[in-house]
Design an enzyme around this catalytic site. Structure first.
Site, PDB file in Angstrom:
ATOM      1  N   PRO A  66       7.946   2.690  -6.473  1.00 13.13           N
ATOM      2  CA  PRO A  66       6.761   2.003  -5.945  1.00 13.13           C
ATOM      3  C   PRO A  66       5.499   2.843  -6.121  1.00 13.13           C
ATOM      4  CG  PRO A  66       8.531   2.076  -4.308  1.00 13.13           C
ATOM      5  CD  PRO A  66       8.914   3.012  -5.406  1.00 13.13           C
ATOM      6  N   ASP A  67       4.370   2.139  -6.167  1.00 15.13           N
ATOM      7  CA  ASP A  67       3.060   2.786  -6.312  1.00 15.13           C
ATOM      8  C   ASP A  67       2.574   3.209  -4.929  1.00 15.13           C
ATOM      9  OD1 ASP A  67       0.632   3.644  -7.310  1.00 15.13           O
ATOM     10  OD2 ASP A  67      -0.236   1.638  -7.394  1.00 15.13           O
TER      11      ASP A  67
END
Length: 294
Positions: A66-67
């Protein structure tokens, strides 16, 4: 192409900087596109873009994470160096919030600068950041004064030929438009060359209001991912000097890979596959034609 075998000479730094920040306002916005690897960078250059944008969302996605500030500075520097070596275009790296501290932001700015990268973008999200396009999470920001200090620290670490893009997530955090513009003003005064007042899909009129009210010393940029009907001409006429299409090449590649994976799994003749680049194009973009000369 420049092989990126060490820091560039000052004249080359300046030449790449001027492609992002022409001495005079350009008639159309400088246009950057997200490039998640060297092949994408070469495609971007051949398509006529003005620069490469190394997006933390794209690089996170290619690593399957995930960012959310999970990428480290070293990972982004390594990707940026690979991309920089593959293209003559200026390269700007999305460094999230500077990795959480002023010293971390200054260090990554210096490392990118020494590796020949043209610029970096940092945003005022508090650590750990959340991707701007996710609307269902609570967000907090660094104080305006603290983040302005981070911009100034990065500027001091690199000198004037490194491009610093400062991005405020104030609208995404639910702050009023005037507060967002005030933040951008402070970051410009602290040394940012370009500022982004980011939004994830509010009123499109906000884009025009931001440009109308902007009086800061930095140029104004837009990352219009959520505004799919807005044109480049409209943004240019409004006063945006830079536009970034941050993630569209990766999204196009994902759509094509998903379709082809399903076709391959069903079996049948490979000649029936559609939308494939010729293998000679893969060899060309990987640099095979230049091997003998090298």
């Amino acid at each position: 192409m420049d092989l990126g075998t060490g820091p560039m000479m000052a004249a080359e730094y300046q030449a790449r900087r001027q492609r992002l920040l022409p001495p005079e306002e350009p008639s159309a916005p400088v246009l950057l596109v997200g490039t998640h690897n060297a092949v994408a960078a070469r495609i971007a250059e051949e398509a006529g873009f003005d620069g490469c944008w190394v997006s933390s969302l794209e690089i996170s996605a290619t690593k399957g994470i995930p960012d959310r500030n999970l990428l480290g500075a070293k990972e982004m520097i390594d990707v940026a160096q690979t991309i920089r070596s593959a293209t003559t275009l200026p390269v700007v790296v999305d460094c999230d919030n500077g990795y959480g501290t002023d010293l971390a932001a200054a260090r990554v700015a210096r490392e990118l600068h020494l590796s020949g990268v043209t610029g970096m973008c940092i945003e005022d999200s508090a650590f750990p950041k959340r991707n701007s396009l996710i609307k269902s999470v609570d967000r907090s920001l660094e104080s305006r004064e603290a983040f302005a200090g981070r911009v100034a620290r990065a500027r001091a670490a690199t000198g004037d030929d490194f491009v610093i893009v400062a991005r405020t997530e104030a609208l995404i955090a639910g702050l009023p438009l005037d507060d967002a513009i005030d933040r951008a003003q402070s970051y410009a005064e602290a040394g940012a060359d370009i500022v982004v007042v980011h939004s994830n899909g509010g009123e499109v009129d906000d884009l025009w209001e931001i440009a109308k009210k902007w009086t800061g010393p930095a140029r104004l940029a837009s990352i219009p991912t959520a505004y799919t009907d807005v044109t480049l001409d409209e943004l240019g006429h409004a006063g945006y000097g830079m536009v970034v299409y941050a993630n569209h090449l990766l999204r196009g590649a994902l759509a094509t890979m998903t379709r082809l994976a399903a076709q391959l799994r069903r079996g049948g003749q490979l000649s029936a596959l559609t939308g494939l680049a010729p293998i000679q194009e893969v060899l060309r973009l990987s640099g095979e034609p230049g091997v003998a000369a090298a």
